[in-house]
Scaffold this motif. Structure first.
Motif, PDB file in Angstrom:
ATOM      1  N   ILE A  33       0.842  -1.197   0.000  1.00 20.17           N
ATOM      2  CA  ILE A  33       0.000   0.000   0.000  1.00 20.17           C
ATOM      3  C   ILE A  33       0.878   1.247   0.000  1.00 20.17           C
ATOM      4  N   ARG A  34       1.873   1.269   0.882  1.00 26.82           N
ATOM      5  CA  ARG A  34       2.731   2.440   1.076  1.00 26.82           C
ATOM      6  C   ARG A  34       3.668   2.662  -0.106  1.00 26.82           C
ATOM      7  N   GLU A  35       4.375   1.635  -0.537  1.00 29.70           N
ATOM      8  CA  GLU A  35       5.431   1.811  -1.536  1.00 29.70           C
ATOM      9  C   GLU A  35       4.960   1.591  -2.971  1.00 29.70           C
ATOM     10  N   GLU A  36       4.027   0.689  -3.175  1.00 32.79           N
ATOM     11  CA  GLU A  36       3.592   0.392  -4.534  1.00 32.79           C
ATOM     12  C   GLU A  36       2.310   1.113  -4.919  1.00 32.79           C
ATOM     13  N   GLY A  37       1.680   1.760  -3.943  1.00 34.91           N
ATOM     14  CA  GLY A  37       0.476   2.529  -4.227  1.00 34.91           C
ATOM     15  C   GLY A  37      -0.773   1.687  -4.447  1.00 34.91           C
ATOM     16  N   GLN A  38      -0.725   0.423  -4.041  1.00 35.37           N
ATOM     17  CA  GLN A  38      -1.916  -0.406  -4.181  1.00 35.37           C
ATOM     18  C   GLN A  38      -2.972   0.059  -3.180  1.00 35.37           C
ATOM     19  N   SER A  39      -4.221  -0.149  -3.521  1.00 35.15           N
ATOM     20  CA  SER A  39      -5.289   0.227  -2.595  1.00 35.15           C
ATOM     21  C   SER A  39      -5.494  -0.889  -1.576  1.00 35.15           C
ATOM     22  N   ALA A  40      -6.038  -0.511  -0.440  1.00 34.03           N
ATOM     23  CA  ALA A  40      -6.330  -1.509   0.593  1.00 34.03           C
ATOM     24  C   ALA A  40      -7.320  -2.537   0.057  1.00 34.03           C
ATOM     25  N   GLY A  41      -8.255  -2.102  -0.771  1.00 29.59           N
ATOM     26  CA  GLY A  41      -9.230  -3.019  -1.349  1.00 29.59           C
ATOM     27  C   GLY A  41      -8.591  -4.045  -2.267  1.00 29.59           C
ATOM     28  N   ASP A  42      -7.633  -3.597  -3.079  1.00 28.23           N
ATOM     29  CA  ASP A  42      -6.940  -4.531  -3.974  1.00 28.23           C
ATOM     30  C   ASP A  42      -6.112  -5.549  -3.187  1.00 28.23           C
ATOM     31  N   VAL A  43      -5.399  -5.070  -2.179  1.00 28.73           N
ATOM     32  CA  VAL A  43      -4.591  -5.969  -1.352  1.00 28.73           C
ATOM     33  C   VAL A  43      -5.503  -6.966  -0.637  1.00 28.73           C
ATOM     34  N   ALA A  44      -6.610  -6.472  -0.084  1.00 30.92           N
ATOM     35  CA  ALA A  44      -7.546  -7.344   0.628  1.00 30.92           C
ATOM     36  C   ALA A  44      -8.103  -8.423  -0.292  1.00 30.92           C
ATOM     37  N   ALA A  45      -8.477  -8.033  -1.505  1.00 28.99           N
ATOM     38  CA  ALA A  45      -9.015  -9.009  -2.452  1.00 28.99           C
ATOM     39  C   ALA A  45      -7.967 -10.058  -2.809  1.00 28.99           C
ATOM     40  N   GLU A  46      -6.729  -9.631  -2.943  1.00 30.81           N
ATOM     41  CA  GLU A  46      -5.659 -10.551  -3.321  1.00 30.81           C
ATOM     42  C   GLU A  46      -5.374 -11.594  -2.240  1.00 30.81           C
ATOM     43  N   ILE A  47      -5.460 -11.192  -0.983  1.00 32.08           N
ATOM     44  CA  ILE A  47      -5.126 -12.140   0.096  1.00 32.08           C
ATOM     45  C   ILE A  47      -6.358 -12.805   0.704  1.00 32.08           C
TER      46      ILE A  47
END
Length: 133
Positions: A33-47
């Motif tokens: 989220i911090r370094e790559e600019g991914q959204s929390a929603g995208d990260v949540a969906a991925e994991i």
């Protein structure tokens, strides 16, 4: 206990079925989220986590780094109503699901009104609702 892998980390499930997220995975999620600019929603969906949980990890990470987290403006707004006119009887409640109606919840009272209502009439409705509680 069931186990599965996400990003090379082992995720265990408790007896109640809740995921037990290792700290290393949380750090990786917040790094993305911090370094790559991914959204929390995208990260949540991925994991396979809930977005609110990933946002919680992100806020904790930001605080641990000394970042001040502030919300602009007040969290709540006060509603002050001043009206000289006597209150009017509210219309009979409706259960309309039409898009032309609005609803305000005041404690245990729900006020439904047409969206085209005048401001003065809406103020009167809210006053009446305040007297009903």
């Amino acid at each position: 206990m069931e186990e599965y892998e996400v990003w090379g980390f082992t995720i265990r499930q408790s007896a109640s079925g809740k995921n037990i997220w290792p700290n290393e995975l949380k750090w990786e999620a917040t790094r993305r989220i911090r370094e790559e600019g991914q959204s929390a929603g995208d990260v949540a969906a991925e994991i396979g986590a809930h977005e609110c949980l990933v946002r919680k990890w992100s806020v904790a990470d930001r605080r641990s780094r000394g970042e001040k987290i502030q919300v602009e403006g007040p969290a709540f707004a006060a509603l002050n109503i001043e009206c000289e006119a006597p209150p009017i009887e509210p219309p009979a409640p409706t259960r309309s699901t039409q898009t032309g109606f609005g609803r305000i919840l005041c404690g245990g009272v729900a006020i439904e009104f047409p969206l085209g209502i005048s401001q003065d009439d809406l103020v009167k409705l809210v006053q009446v609702a305040g007297q009903l509680q």
